[in-house]
Motif scaffolding. Structure first.
Motif, PDB file in Angstrom:
ATOM      1  N   GLY A  26     -17.324  51.820  12.332  1.00  0.00           N
ATOM      2  CA  GLY A  26     -16.162  52.606  12.733  1.00  0.00           C
ATOM      3  C   GLY A  26     -14.862  51.822  12.686  1.00  0.00           C
ATOM      4  O   GLY A  26     -13.799  52.342  12.996  1.00  0.00           O
ATOM      5  N   HIS A  27     -14.951  50.546  12.313  1.00  0.00           N
ATOM      6  CA  HIS A  27     -13.752  49.722  12.122  1.00  0.00           C
ATOM      7  C   HIS A  27     -13.578  49.433  10.636  1.00  0.00           C
ATOM      8  O   HIS A  27     -14.545  49.453   9.880  1.00  0.00           O
ATOM      9  N   ILE A 133     -13.541  46.533   3.729  1.00  0.00           N
ATOM     10  CA  ILE A 133     -14.707  47.402   3.864  1.00  0.00           C
ATOM     11  C   ILE A 133     -14.361  48.612   4.729  1.00  0.00           C
ATOM     12  O   ILE A 133     -13.802  48.465   5.817  1.00  0.00           O
ATOM     13  N   SER A 134     -14.707  49.794   4.218  1.00  0.00           N
ATOM     14  CA  SER A 134     -14.384  51.040   4.928  1.00  0.00           C
ATOM     15  C   SER A 134     -15.191  51.168   6.216  1.00  0.00           C
ATOM     16  O   SER A 134     -16.198  50.488   6.408  1.00  0.00           O
ATOM     17  N   ILE A 156      -5.503  49.206   3.541  1.00  0.00           N
ATOM     18  CA  ILE A 156      -5.946  49.149   4.939  1.00  0.00           C
ATOM     19  C   ILE A 156      -5.601  50.464   5.641  1.00  0.00           C
ATOM     20  O   ILE A 156      -6.447  51.071   6.307  1.00  0.00           O
ATOM     21  N   ILE A 157      -4.371  50.935   5.444  1.00  0.00           N
ATOM     22  CA  ILE A 157      -3.943  52.184   6.077  1.00  0.00           C
ATOM     23  C   ILE A 157      -4.820  53.348   5.607  1.00  0.00           C
ATOM     24  O   ILE A 157      -5.281  54.165   6.412  1.00  0.00           O
ATOM     25  N   ASN A 158      -5.087  53.403   4.285  1.00  0.00           N
ATOM     26  CA  ASN A 158      -5.946  54.466   3.766  1.00  0.00           C
ATOM     27  C   ASN A 158      -7.319  54.445   4.426  1.00  0.00           C
ATOM     28  O   ASN A 158      -7.840  55.485   4.822  1.00  0.00           O
ATOM     29  N   PHE A 159      -7.914  53.253   4.525  1.00  0.00           N
ATOM     30  CA  PHE A 159      -9.227  53.134   5.143  1.00  0.00           C
ATOM     31  C   PHE A 159      -9.193  53.495   6.629  1.00  0.00           C
ATOM     32  O   PHE A 159     -10.111  54.113   7.150  1.00  0.00           O
ATOM     33  N   LEU A 160      -8.116  53.104   7.320  1.00  0.00           N
ATOM     34  CA  LEU A 160      -8.012  53.419   8.754  1.00  0.00           C
ATOM     35  C   LEU A 160      -7.894  54.927   8.975  1.00  0.00           C
ATOM     36  O   LEU A 160      -8.364  55.456   9.973  1.00  0.00           O
ATOM     37  N   ASN A 161      -7.265  55.605   8.009  1.00  0.00           N
ATOM     38  CA  ASN A 161      -7.041  57.051   8.161  1.00  0.00           C
ATOM     39  C   ASN A 161      -8.205  57.906   7.683  1.00  0.00           C
ATOM     40  O   ASN A 161      -8.166  59.116   7.788  1.00  0.00           O
ATOM     41  N   GLU A 162      -9.215  57.255   7.107  1.00  0.00           N
ATOM     42  CA  GLU A 162     -10.353  58.031   6.581  1.00  0.00           C
ATOM     43  C   GLU A 162     -11.149  58.669   7.701  1.00  0.00           C
ATOM     44  O   GLU A 162     -11.330  58.076   8.745  1.00  0.00           O
TER      45      GLU A 162
END
Length: 162
Positions: A26-27, A133-134, A156-162
């Motif tokens: 989840g991180h 890593i997503s 990083i932002i894209n992965f955090l917003n997934e």
């Protein structure tokens, strides 16, 4: 159990404590092989900035010191930690020194190289290779040592917003 993910691994912190990667589910994880005496060492500063900026949103950065490139990480785990703190104010977790290439490579790096093989060839070329890593562990992006940490920000932002 199907294919392994990054969350199936453990590694030692630089204080010798076993870290179970399951706790990072989840991180968004950014794993970097680091060195204290490298031309890229100043990247610690930008990595720390990214960490400070996004850790509350779920970014975890893990530095894995490695002495396999030009013997640029000769110190003990304790010396490495103190160097990073004093010179770059590093607060993100540092792990125990590992090998990233060859038979004795850390299982985590064997896994990361296999998951991104074909990209830059699978072996790690130098210090400060970065693996992003997503949250679900399914997507792994590899960035070369010359890639400046700040240029990972949009990923990083894209992965955090997934």
């Amino acid at each position: 159990m199907g294919m392994k993910t990054i969350f199936d691994f453990t590694a030692l912190s630089n204080k010798g404590k076993e870290i179970n990667f399951d706790e990072f589910k989840g991180h968004v994880l950014l794993i970097v092989n680091t060195a204290s005496k490298c031309g890229f060492t100043p990247q610690y500063k930008a990595l720390e900035e990214l960490y400070k900026k996004y850790k509350d949103q779920g970014l975890v950065i893990l530095g894995f010191p490695c002495d396999q490139f030009g013997h640029q990480e000769p110190g003990s785990d304790e010396e490495i930690a103190s160097f990073c703190e004093v010179n770059f104010g590093v607060t993100f977790p540092l792990m125990a020194k590992v090998e990233v290439n060859g038979d004795k490579a850390s299982p985590i790096f064997k896994y990361l190289k296999k998951s991104t093989s074909g990209f830059l060839g699978s072996s790690i070329k130098w210090n400060f290779t970065k693996f992003l890593i997503s949250k679900d562990g399914q997507t792994i992006k590899r960035f070369s040592p010359v890639t400046k940490p700040m240029s990972l920000e949009s990923s990083i932002i894209n992965f955090l917003n997934e």
